[in-house]
Motif scaffolding. Structure first.
Motif, short mmCIF file in Angstrom:
data_model
loop_
_atom_site.label_atom_id
_atom_site.label_comp_id
_atom_site.label_asym_id
_atom_site.label_seq_id
_atom_site.Cartn_x
_atom_site.Cartn_y
_atom_site.Cartn_z
N LYS A 1 -9.68 1.92 3.18
CA LYS A 1 -9.35 3.33 4.03
C LYS A 1 -10.32 3.67 4.73
CE LYS A 1 -8.09 6.34 1.18
NZ LYS A 1 -7.73 8.00 0.59
N LEU B 1 0.79 -1.34 0.11
CA LEU B 1 -0.08 -0.03 0.06
C LEU B 1 0.64 1.30 0.08
CD1 LEU B 1 -2.57 -1.10 2.90
CD2 LEU B 1 -2.94 -1.37 0.31
N ASP C 1 -8.24 0.26 -7.24
CA ASP C 1 -8.47 1.49 -6.71
C ASP C 1 -9.56 1.50 -5.90
OD1 ASP C 1 -6.48 2.37 -8.46
OD2 ASP C 1 -7.89 2.82 -10.07
N TYR D 1 -8.74 0.05 -2.34
CA TYR D 1 -7.92 1.06 -1.97
C TYR D 1 -8.85 1.98 -0.89
CZ TYR D 1 -4.81 5.09 -0.42
OH TYR D 1 -4.34 5.96 0.14
N GLU D 2 -9.85 2.56 -1.44
CA GLU D 2 -10.95 3.41 -1.27
C GLU D 2 -11.69 2.86 -0.07
OE1 GLU D 2 -10.90 6.71 -1.44
OE2 GLU D 2 -9.29 6.70 -2.94
N VAL E 1 0.58 3.89 -3.21
CA VAL E 1 -0.63 4.38 -3.42
C VAL E 1 -0.87 5.34 -2.19
CG1 VAL E 1 -2.04 2.49 -2.40
CG2 VAL E 1 -2.97 3.90 -4.11
N ILE F 1 -5.64 -5.69 0.64
CA ILE F 1 -6.00 -5.95 -0.85
C ILE F 1 -5.35 -7.23 -1.68
CG2 ILE F 1 -5.98 -4.85 -3.21
CD1 ILE F 1 -6.09 -1.94 -1.57
#
Length: 457
Positions: A349, A132, A342, A345-346, A135, A334
């Motif tokens: 978080k 991570l 993508d 990742y969102e 990114v 992930i």
């Protein structure tokens, strides 16, 4: 290492609240839409390139929880990303055996929820998770300031998981069973001797009531040793399971069912296929479990009950030398082969920052203010209609004046180590091997697993 209350206050005062989560198993894997997930057909989705989605493994029982559905709905409303659950029937840690197989065969499910440090370590070391760091750097995301010491790194120094909880253990109790037995509710500092005596007063096997309930997790077999801060490894890296405290801990746990008969024995637990959420049946006076369990009491749609619940702090050894609580952190990773990296990742978080608002556990955030903490305590109390007060939770999990140690034995070949403890420990618990032989075998097998792991690396 042991952290005294003041240190824990500094680290965890920004790490709190309540409102949880569970686990799952089986061989068949299906996919179904969660709350906030797309209900359109694949054909419809293919015709709409604007639709963004993320997929995540979930067990069958968890996938039906109202808190989970609400959490996914809110994530979708805030981000526009739909959540699709890849549901594995069953419950418990066994689901990860199926997930392991799927990842090896190239499964593209995006997100994996890793419910303890051993799983986190295993999935990082096996190369199944996407790093991570790049990114997060591109995003300008300062994970360390949010999660502090709970942000784990792999052996390569990279970050693969964002933590969502940093739980501790407690005793939940059924007020109805206490009231019917005429036993005062437990409160404050108490010892395992007092726990056993209380459970004996509650036990009424003629009516199917046990005073205590514990599960078949490896940590139960050595929990007493962890309270004494006995390490799982010697300084030379070999197994420390020949430390007398591990034998004492195994015997202690076995005696709860086999000698004191205050809870189902290991044989009864296994043969009757008792469940991780069995306490919710209302047949047990007390349940010793991690604070992640708190959400079950707020979810009366899934777990309707005619009794009220209370909470108190963990019992400790009577000699006063093992005055520690213990706990575990969990996180989201992930899949390195994720179809939607993508969106994944969102998702991780958002979940790492917000899941504590929907769960019943302590968040792995060190950046929360005192006002946020106070509000979260009260929110959980409101969610259980005041059965557990904010003060109750604070006293049981936060201001108990106990030290804190990791729940799990974490190090080389840790997963194999835990499995060996369960396999050999079971033989002792059902009376097939002696305590001495069991501990010796665990030590020998663990040493071999550690040696093999070091050779492979």
């Amino acid at each position: 290492m042991k952290r005294n209350t003041k240190v824990l206050l500094a680290v965890l005062l920004s790490v709190f609240m309540l409102t949880v989560v569970a686990c799952g198993s089986n061989d068949d894997t299906s996919s179904e839409s969660g709350a906030g997930a797309s209900t359109e057909s694949n054909e419809s989705n293919e015709s709409n390139d604007a639709v963004r989605k993320v997929t995540i493994f979930e067990d069958a029982k968890r996938s039906e929880e109202e808190n989970l559905k609400k959490m996914y709905e809110d994530f979708t409303n805030e981000t526009g990303i739909e959540v699709e659950m890849v549901v594995i029937p069953g419950d418990g840690i066994e689901i990860f055996k199926k997930i392991d197989v799927q990842l090896v065969t190239g499964d593209q499910t995006d997100v994996i929820r890793l419910s303890n440090p051993l799983l986190i370590q295993k999935y990082m070391n096996n190369g199944w998770l996407a790093p991570l760091d790049d990114v997060m750097a591109e995003d300008g995301y300062d994970a360390e300031s949010i999660f502090g010491e709970f942000l784990r790194e792999g052996d390569d120094g990279k970050t693969y998981v964002l933590p969502y909880q940093a739980g501790k253990w407690a005793v939940y109790y059924n007020k109805k069973i206490f009231d019917e037995a005429g036993v005062p509710y437990p409160s404050g500092y108490w010892t395992w001797d007092e726990y056993i005596e209380t459970a004996k007063q509650l036990t009424d096997k003629n009516n199917g009531i046990y005073g205590s309930y514990m599960l078949d997790y490896d940590a139960y077999l050595y929990m007493l040793a962890r309270q004494y801060e006995v390490e799982g490894y010697k300084e030379d890296g070999t197994s420390n399971y020949d430390d007398p405290k591990f034998a004492e801990a195994l015997q202690f746990f076995g005696d709860l069912g086999n000698v004191h008969e205050i809870q189902p024995s290991w044989l009864e637990f296994k043969s009757s296929k008792l469940s991780w959420d069995g306490f919710m049946s209302g047949n047990y006076g007390m349940h010793f479990i991690g604070s992640w369990y708190s959400s079950l009491f707020a979810d009366q749609a899934t777990y309707p009950r005619d009794w009220e619940v209370g909470i108190t702090q963990i019992p400790v050894p009577a000699d006063g030398n093992g005055d520690n609580n213990f706990g575990v952190d969990s996180g989201y990773g992930i899949n390195k082969s994720a179809a939607n990296p993508d969106e994944a990742y969102e998702f991780i978080k958002w979940m790492a920052e917000n899941q504590y608002k929907y769960a019943g556990d302590l968040p792995a955030r060190v950046d929360l203010t005192e006002d946020q903490i106070a509000e979260l305590f009260q929110d959980y109390s409101d969610s259980v209609n005041g059965e557990i007060t904010a003060e109750d939770m604070n006293n049981a999990l936060f201001t108990s004046d106990l030290g804190f140690v990791d729940e799990k034995i974490v190090g080389p070949a840790a997963t194999e180590y835990g499995n060996i403890i369960l396999q050999e420990g079971e033989l002792y618990l059902v009376g097939q091997t002696s305590l001495e032989d069991t501990v010796q075998t665990i030590k020998q097998r663990a040493d071999k697993a550690i040696e093999d792991a070091e050779t492979d690396s």
